[in-house]
Design an enzyme around this catalytic site. Sequence first.
Site, PDB file in Angstrom:
ATOM      1  N   HIS A  50      -5.486  35.185   0.149  1.00 57.78           N
ATOM      2  CA  HIS A  50      -6.299  35.937  -0.823  1.00 57.78           C
ATOM      3  C   HIS A  50      -5.429  36.482  -1.959  1.00 57.78           C
ATOM      4  O   HIS A  50      -5.757  37.492  -2.561  1.00 57.78           O
ATOM      5  CB  HIS A  50      -7.040  37.110  -0.157  1.00 57.78           C
ATOM      6  CG  HIS A  50      -7.745  36.740   1.109  1.00 57.78           C
ATOM      7  ND1 HIS A  50      -9.052  36.318   1.148  1.00 57.78           N
ATOM      8  CD2 HIS A  50      -7.298  36.684   2.394  1.00 57.78           C
ATOM      9  CE1 HIS A  50      -9.389  36.049   2.399  1.00 57.78           C
ATOM     10  NE2 HIS A  50      -8.333  36.242   3.185  1.00 57.78           N
ATOM     11  N   SER A  77       5.879  31.631 -28.703  1.00 56.25           N
ATOM     12  CA  SER A  77       4.654  32.015 -29.405  1.00 56.25           C
ATOM     13  C   SER A  77       4.950  32.049 -30.889  1.00 56.25           C
ATOM     14  O   SER A  77       6.048  32.441 -31.300  1.00 56.25           O
ATOM     15  CB  SER A  77       4.206  33.389 -28.924  1.00 56.25           C
ATOM     16  OG  SER A  77       3.364  33.995 -29.876  1.00 56.25           O
ATOM     17  N   GLN A  79     -18.034  -1.875 -19.139  1.00 55.10           N
ATOM     18  CA  GLN A  79     -16.932  -1.772 -20.103  1.00 55.10           C
ATOM     19  C   GLN A  79     -16.445  -0.321 -20.224  1.00 55.10           C
ATOM     20  O   GLN A  79     -15.290  -0.075 -20.566  1.00 55.10           O
ATOM     21  CB  GLN A  79     -17.433  -2.285 -21.453  1.00 55.10           C
ATOM     22  CG  GLN A  79     -16.389  -2.334 -22.545  1.00 55.10           C
ATOM     23  CD  GLN A  79     -16.872  -3.179 -23.711  1.00 55.10           C
ATOM     24  OE1 GLN A  79     -16.985  -4.385 -23.586  1.00 55.10           O
ATOM     25  NE2 GLN A  79     -17.162  -2.554 -24.825  1.00 55.10           N
TER      26      GLN A  79
HETATM   27  N1  ARG Z   1     -15.295  -6.318 -22.413  1.00 58.92           N
HETATM   28  C1  ARG Z   1     -16.080  -6.587 -21.261  1.00 58.92           C
HETATM   29  C2  ARG Z   1     -15.855  -5.469 -20.237  1.00 58.92           C
HETATM   30  O1  ARG Z   1     -14.945  -4.753 -20.394  1.00 58.92           O
HETATM   31  C3  ARG Z   1     -15.672  -7.879 -20.647  1.00 58.92           C
HETATM   32  C4  ARG Z   1     -16.752  -8.586 -19.937  1.00 58.92           C
HETATM   33  C5  ARG Z   1     -17.799  -8.981 -20.869  1.00 58.92           C
HETATM   34  N2  ARG Z   1     -18.807  -9.771 -20.284  1.00 58.92           N
HETATM   35  C6  ARG Z   1     -19.992 -10.001 -20.870  1.00 58.92           C
HETATM   36  N3  ARG Z   1     -20.817 -10.732 -20.218  1.00 58.92           N
HETATM   37  N4  ARG Z   1     -20.270  -9.536 -22.029  1.00 58.92           N
HETATM   38  O2  ARG Z   1     -16.579  -5.306 -19.297  1.00 58.92           O
END
Ligand code: ARG
Length: 480
Positions: free
Chosen positions: A183, A304, A349
């Site tokens: 604590h 600072s 992505q």
């Molecule tokens: N840039 C895409 C990603 O990072 C790669 C795969 C893309 N595939 C697609 N069918 N558009 O996921």
Amino acid sequence: MPSTRKKKPSKATAAAKRRPAKPRTTKPAKPWQGRFAAATAPIVEEFTASISFDQRLAPYDIAGSLAHCRMLASCGIIPTADSKRICRALEDIGKEITAGSFKFSSRDEDIHMAIERRLIEKIGATGGRLHTARSRNDQVALDLRMFVREEIGAILKQITGFQKSLVRLARKNVRVVMPGYTHLQRAQPVLFAHHLLAYHAMLERDGERLTDCRRRTDVLPLGSGALAGTTFPIDPSQVARELRFTRISSNSLDAVSDRDFIVEMLAGCSLLAMHLSRLAEELVLWSSSEFGFVTFPDEFATGSSIMPQKKNPDVAELVRGKTGRTYGNLFAVLTVLKGLPLAYNRDLQEDKPPLFDTVDSIKGCLGVLTDLIPRLTVNADTMRAAAGDPFLLATDVADYLVTKGLPFRDAHRVVGQAVRQCLREGRSLQSLNLAEWRNLSDSFGRDFREWLTIEAALARRAAGGGTAPANVARRLREVG
Ligand code: ARG
């Protein structure tokens, strides 16, 4: 394999921004343009491109393509001569990327298309054979697995280095005593080395978790095609051998859409970040005037701009602060994955920026702490004085009474009364004489005096993973 990181192609991006947002009518440039009557709008190119961040995957993309290409030739799917030309060109492209002479463009969309575009620029239509029996969906899954596998290796090395730093500081201060806390209240004396070894133990688990994650990452997804597999007589085991994958995926739909290994990596790194953050918090506390347990070396502290006297522990604060983005990255990817129908979806992505960010943050935190820890000045006298807190041995008094036959609860009550008396009279437990102790319980004997020292209290905690100096010394030998 070194990770290749390049800056965003600023010129190309600026040029793309200047372009009017109307569809281009010039010659189609996309590999998939055949099906489209109009070119992609620049704003869509900008929006969908991942090239600014996924170029970091280039070394893996090239290694994967080399293995794929050689396999295509040995299975008789493409001519050997073409395979050789493609491989030579891919190696050259790898060199261009490493040297920084490769021209990235947001029109390339992603690293896979950028490399293929350059390949065809270099060797013409033959380059178009590389993508036989492959999709970007299994390609990107492969690149990511290789990246994660590699980065886990690098982080594991850093964990070991960091643990060594902890052990070094512990060895240098093996006799230093400090108060242990619960604590955030002083509780019982412990060895400073014991406290440091607690972090060693946490990091040990972090290493185990990442090693375990690496085992599940070590599965080859290439050969899954877009989602359903490939019609060509490929040999995934050849690719697996070349790329040092232990296992091959068993379901193509899962293989192209599985990002569990990224979630596990981010979860493992989140726990690791949390451990580093707890240590960072202690360093912030310990370096304050209120504690004064450690002093940061000047090279690892900041000042600072307004208060000339300040010496701030910004390094530790930032380690603590970066934990926030590490947790955020885990949640970002978990949320991206939630609700995705099988199989690949472009949402995936969005897995990369959080993954890359966590890897960079964790490596940064481990790196700076590893350098800082052995350089800390440990103010042993201040720690010892705090451990000399008059009530830190109260539990030991109760334990003494237990050795004389009292049930622990009764012993606890007796010592509670002693504490109350001391508080009332402004005294410490050590200042009560035997007669006063015997007033509270006739179980106190002549041997009690020597029982009530910090050294004796430490030495008694020899069972389990206690702080007894003999235990700590043994542990330091074991880990180091
Ligand atoms: N840039 C895409 C990603 O990072 C790669 C795969 C893309 N595939 C697609 N069918 N558009 O996921």
